[in-house]
Design an enzyme around this catalytic site. Structure first.
Site, PDB file in Angstrom:
ATOM      1  N   HIS A 158       0.847  -1.190   0.000  1.00 19.94           N
ATOM      2  CA  HIS A 158       0.000   0.000   0.000  1.00 19.94           C
ATOM      3  C   HIS A 158       0.879   1.236   0.000  1.00 19.94           C
ATOM      4  O   HIS A 158       1.988   1.212   0.523  1.00 19.94           O
ATOM      5  CB  HIS A 158      -0.890   0.013   1.250  1.00 19.94           C
ATOM      6  CG  HIS A 158      -2.088   0.881   1.103  1.00 19.94           C
ATOM      7  ND1 HIS A 158      -2.061   2.229   1.366  1.00 19.94           N
ATOM      8  CD2 HIS A 158      -3.333   0.601   0.677  1.00 19.94           C
ATOM      9  CE1 HIS A 158      -3.259   2.753   1.136  1.00 19.94           C
ATOM     10  NE2 HIS A 158      -4.050   1.781   0.711  1.00 19.94           N
ATOM     11  N   ASP A 195      -7.988  -5.220  -0.748  1.00 16.36           N
ATOM     12  CA  ASP A 195      -8.385  -6.042  -1.895  1.00 16.36           C
ATOM     13  C   ASP A 195      -8.069  -7.518  -1.730  1.00 16.36           C
ATOM     14  O   ASP A 195      -8.454  -8.329  -2.573  1.00 16.36           O
ATOM     15  CB  ASP A 195      -7.679  -5.521  -3.156  1.00 16.36           C
ATOM     16  CG  ASP A 195      -8.188  -4.143  -3.533  1.00 16.36           C
ATOM     17  OD1 ASP A 195      -7.356  -3.236  -3.728  1.00 16.36           O
ATOM     18  OD2 ASP A 195      -9.417  -3.977  -3.578  1.00 16.36           O
TER      19      ASP A 195
HETATM   20  C1  SDX Z   1      -5.925   0.241  -3.165  1.00 11.95           C
HETATM   21  O1  SDX Z   1      -4.250   4.663  -1.846  1.00 11.95           O
HETATM   22  C2  SDX Z   1      -5.274   4.035  -1.378  1.00 11.95           C
HETATM   23  O2  SDX Z   1      -5.813   4.374  -0.339  1.00 11.95           O
HETATM   24  C3  SDX Z   1      -5.779   2.892  -2.229  1.00 11.95           C
HETATM   25  C4  SDX Z   1      -6.830   2.006  -1.602  1.00 11.95           C
HETATM   26  C5  SDX Z   1      -8.146   2.738  -1.393  1.00 11.95           C
HETATM   27  O3  SDX Z   1      -8.903   2.335  -0.503  1.00 11.95           O
HETATM   28  O4  SDX Z   1      -8.442   3.641  -2.211  1.00 11.95           O
HETATM   29  O5  SDX Z   1      -6.371   1.531  -0.354  1.00 11.95           O
HETATM   30  C6  SDX Z   1      -7.148   0.801  -2.502  1.00 11.95           C
HETATM   31  O6  SDX Z   1      -5.612   0.632  -4.251  1.00 11.95           O
HETATM   32  C7  SDX Z   1      -5.099  -0.767  -2.422  1.00 11.95           C
HETATM   33  C8  SDX Z   1      -3.850  -1.235  -3.235  1.00 11.95           C
HETATM   34  C9  SDX Z   1      -4.325  -2.312  -4.219  1.00 11.95           C
HETATM   35  N1  SDX Z   1      -3.201  -2.680  -5.129  1.00 11.95           N
HETATM   36  C10 SDX Z   1      -2.633  -3.880  -5.072  1.00 11.95           C
HETATM   37  O7  SDX Z   1      -2.891  -4.752  -4.244  1.00 11.95           O
HETATM   38  C11 SDX Z   1      -1.597  -4.112  -6.171  1.00 11.95           C
HETATM   39  C12 SDX Z   1      -0.352  -4.770  -5.566  1.00 11.95           C
HETATM   40  N2  SDX Z   1       0.350  -3.782  -4.745  1.00 11.95           N
HETATM   41  C13 SDX Z   1       1.507  -3.153  -5.297  1.00 11.95           C
HETATM   42  O8  SDX Z   1       1.527  -2.983  -6.673  1.00 11.95           O
HETATM   43  C14 SDX Z   1       1.996  -1.991  -4.444  1.00 11.95           C
HETATM   44  O9  SDX Z   1       1.980  -2.386  -3.146  1.00 11.95           O
HETATM   45  C15 SDX Z   1       1.349  -0.633  -4.579  1.00 11.95           C
HETATM   46  C16 SDX Z   1       1.241  -0.201  -5.988  1.00 11.95           C
HETATM   47  C17 SDX Z   1       0.000  -0.630  -3.937  1.00 11.95           C
HETATM   48  C18 SDX Z   1       2.278   0.312  -3.846  1.00 11.95           C
HETATM   49  O10 SDX Z   1       3.527   0.185  -4.505  1.00 11.95           O
HETATM   50  P1  SDX Z   1       4.745   1.058  -4.080  1.00 11.95           P
HETATM   51  O11 SDX Z   1       4.367   2.489  -4.053  1.00 11.95           O
HETATM   52  O12 SDX Z   1       5.937   0.669  -4.898  1.00 11.95           O
HETATM   53  O13 SDX Z   1       4.963   0.543  -2.589  1.00 11.95           O
HETATM   54  P2  SDX Z   1       6.204   0.748  -1.728  1.00 11.95           P
HETATM   55  O14 SDX Z   1       6.875   2.065  -1.980  1.00 11.95           O
HETATM   56  O15 SDX Z   1       5.788   0.409  -0.351  1.00 11.95           O
HETATM   57  O16 SDX Z   1       7.227  -0.417  -2.255  1.00 11.95           O
HETATM   58  C19 SDX Z   1       8.379  -0.648  -1.496  1.00 11.95           C
HETATM   59  C20 SDX Z   1       9.013  -1.906  -2.074  1.00 11.95           C
HETATM   60  C21 SDX Z   1       9.337  -1.810  -3.564  1.00 11.95           C
HETATM   61  O17 SDX Z   1      10.415  -2.698  -3.814  1.00 11.95           O
HETATM   62  P3  SDX Z   1      11.964  -2.142  -3.704  1.00 11.95           P
HETATM   63  O18 SDX Z   1      12.057  -0.992  -4.670  1.00 11.95           O
HETATM   64  O19 SDX Z   1      12.151  -1.739  -2.256  1.00 11.95           O
HETATM   65  O20 SDX Z   1      12.782  -3.337  -4.096  1.00 11.95           O
HETATM   66  O21 SDX Z   1       8.091  -3.017  -1.944  1.00 11.95           O
HETATM   67  C22 SDX Z   1       7.825  -3.555  -3.220  1.00 11.95           C
HETATM   68  C23 SDX Z   1       8.097  -2.437  -4.198  1.00 11.95           C
HETATM   69  O22 SDX Z   1       8.369  -2.976  -5.480  1.00 11.95           O
HETATM   70  N3  SDX Z   1       6.407  -3.961  -3.227  1.00 11.95           N
HETATM   71  C24 SDX Z   1       5.972  -5.151  -3.624  1.00 11.95           C
HETATM   72  C25 SDX Z   1       4.578  -5.129  -3.466  1.00 11.95           C
HETATM   73  N4  SDX Z   1       4.211  -3.931  -2.984  1.00 11.95           N
HETATM   74  C26 SDX Z   1       5.347  -3.201  -2.838  1.00 11.95           C
HETATM   75  N5  SDX Z   1       6.631  -6.242  -4.086  1.00 11.95           N
HETATM   76  C27 SDX Z   1       5.861  -7.312  -4.417  1.00 11.95           C
HETATM   77  N6  SDX Z   1       4.482  -7.341  -4.294  1.00 11.95           N
HETATM   78  C28 SDX Z   1       3.846  -6.282  -3.821  1.00 11.95           C
HETATM   79  N7  SDX Z   1       2.499  -6.309  -3.718  1.00 11.95           N
END
Ligand code: SDX
Length: 426
Positions: A306, A361
């Site tokens: 998130h 989700d």
């Molecule tokens: C919603 O904003 C809101 O409030 C949204 C929401 C709402 O109610 O409106 O809560 C609803 O959209 C929830 C999110 C639903 N999406 C997913 O479940 C899709 C899967 N999640 C990821 O794609 C991701 O977690 C995001 C897009 C949600 C956030 O991604 P970020 O901004 O990259 O997260 P971060 O900065 O915390 O990441 C830090 C690290 C990164 O790796 P490094 O660069 O450190 O190596 O964690 C990794 C990211 O690549 N990472 C993941 C991951 N989520 C973050 N790696 C694998 N799987 C994941 N799900």
């Protein structure tokens, strides 16, 4: 008021006011920065930027807290109804019995779609994703209820918002059935909001059908849990588009389309598809965890992570409880896989270090599937729940003392000026 002082290139120091939120959040107020320094701030993804102040919902991502107008969501799920939460989000206070009765009767009066409107959804090519249908249908409602964009149209905006909350169940139900049995069930004002929605969606026609009470209860909880969530992508889209005094229906249409992306609201559909893939791979959760950890693999664990939560998304915990209760603790292959995958991820250093937890989700699709919805409907159900939040945030913006047209700046990194080269000389 507290201040921060910055000094640029040894020039005179500049004071910036520090704005404070109710829960102690603090923000550098940079509204005068460009005038004072000629500089803007750079923050791709707005991870460090509050675009607005808001009184609608509060999220503490570190502590895993979500409150609507100060009320914790778990208390609202346990004591309220979705319509009461819609009233709370919009007006800021829980309604008195008389206020709630008046609100419910206004909603009941407006539940039916305009005459012939269901034909619009029938016109889409077979297999059109229901999010595209819903977005188009909502934008089109602006033709039936015009003049809901200007700042001077407060009453027209409020009436349009009530109408849209009232009609959305019929729209969502029809976005599902217009591609299937094409049995159009009229709204039944004698049923509660969630029960009426399930009746319009699953009643095969004829009399005697009653929505499953356990499904009604679970739907109420899911709608409440999706109702608002601060300045997420789709809400920001609604505010951005609405800031141009775009009509209410087009602004909400922008929110629906923003929600449909797989990284945002589209994730609930991707979670079920991911779990089905894991099941097809013989339940090899470790294979999918390793893919999610592989930085060269674009695969992400759907329903995990998130932009704000660095702890459990409180909604995921509540939905998980409802999923187990609805399935009456029976064994359900996808729920069993989801629980196993969650357990392994939460014990894995990659996810622990990055503070990646299940989000809203992760378990919702398991409940929707148990109710009988196909996975392509899951994000539309998210939109049905989020609608009151979008409307409350749009109203808060429009009725605030300053609601400027939103226009972010940029840092230009392209070519300096250069002269045109005739084609023959290239
Ligand atoms: C919603 O904003 C809101 O409030 C949204 C929401 C709402 O109610 O409106 O809560 C609803 O959209 C929830 C999110 C639903 N999406 C997913 O479940 C899709 C899967 N999640 C990821 O794609 C991701 O977690 C995001 C897009 C949600 C956030 O991604 P970020 O901004 O990259 O997260 P971060 O900065 O915390 O990441 C830090 C690290 C990164 O790796 P490094 O660069 O450190 O190596 O964690 C990794 C990211 O690549 N990472 C993941 C991951 N989520 C973050 N790696 C694998 N799987 C994941 N799900």
């Amino acid at each position: 008021m507290e201040k921060a002082t910055i000094r640029v290139d040894g020039e005179d120091a500049i004071d910036l006011l520090i704005a404070s939120g109710t829960e102690g959040e603090r923000a550098l107020d940079i509204r005068g920065l460009r005038a004072a320094t000629g500089m803007v701030t750079l923050d791709p993804g707005y991870g460090n930027t509050a675009e607005t102040s808001s009184e609608v919902s509060f999220i503490d991502g570190e502590a895993g807290i979500l409150r609507y107008r100060g009320y914790p969501v778990d208390q609202l799920v346990g004591n309220s109804t979705f319509l009461e939460v819609a009233y709370l989000l919009d007006r800021g206070e829980l309604p008195t019995p008389d206020q709630m009765a008046a609100f419910e009767s206004r909603i009941a009066e407006c539940r039916a779609l305009p005459d012939g409107f269901e034909k619009v959804l029938e016109a889409f090519p077979a297999g059109t994703h229901p999010m595209q249908k819903i977005a188009t249908a909502i934008a089109l409602l602006g033709a039936y209820y015009p003049r809901t964009g200007g700042s001077g149209e407060v009453e027209a905006n409020r009436l349009a918002a009530t109408r849209l909350v009232a009609m959305m169940p019929a729209l969502v139900a029809w976005s599902h059935r217009s591609d299937r049995d094409r049995v159009y069930i009229d709204p039944d004002p004698g049923l509660g909001y969630a029960a009426d929605f399930l009746n319009m969606t699953f009643n095969p026609g004829g009399s005697g059908y009653q929505p499953n009470p356990a499904h009604v209860q679970a739907m109420e909880a899911l709608l409440i849990l999706h109702a608002d969530h601060g300045q997420n992508l789709s809400t920001s889209a609604v505010r951005l588009v609405g800031s141009g005094q775009t009509d209410l229906f087009s602004s909400i249409c922008a929110g629906v389309l923003a929600l449909s992306g797989p990284l945002h609201g589209g994730a609930n559909q991707r979670v079920i598809e991911m779990l089905e893939d894991i099941r097809a791979a013989g339940g090899d959760t470790r294979l999918f965890l390793d893919r999610a950890k592989d930085r060269n693999d674009p695969f992400r664990l759907m329903g995990f992570g998130h932009r704000v939560y660095r702890n459990f998304d409180p909604r995921a915990l509540i939905i998980k409880r409802h999923a187990r209760a609805l399935l009456d603790n029976q064994s359900n292959p996808l729920l069993d896989l989801a629980l196993k995958l969650e357990q392994e991820a939460l014990a894995d250093d990659f996810f622990i270090r990055r503070r990646i937890y299940p989000n809203v989700d992760y378990y919702s699709g398991i409940i929707y599937q148990a109710m009988g919805f196909p996975s392509e409907m899951f994000t539309v159900l998210f939109a049905l729940g989020r609608l009151p939040g979008w409307l409350a945030q749009l109203r808060e913006m429009r009725e605030s003392s300053s609601a400027p047209l939103k226009r972010p700046r940029q840092i230009y990194t392209g070519y300096s000026q250069r002269d045109y080269v005739p084609q023959a000389e290239r």
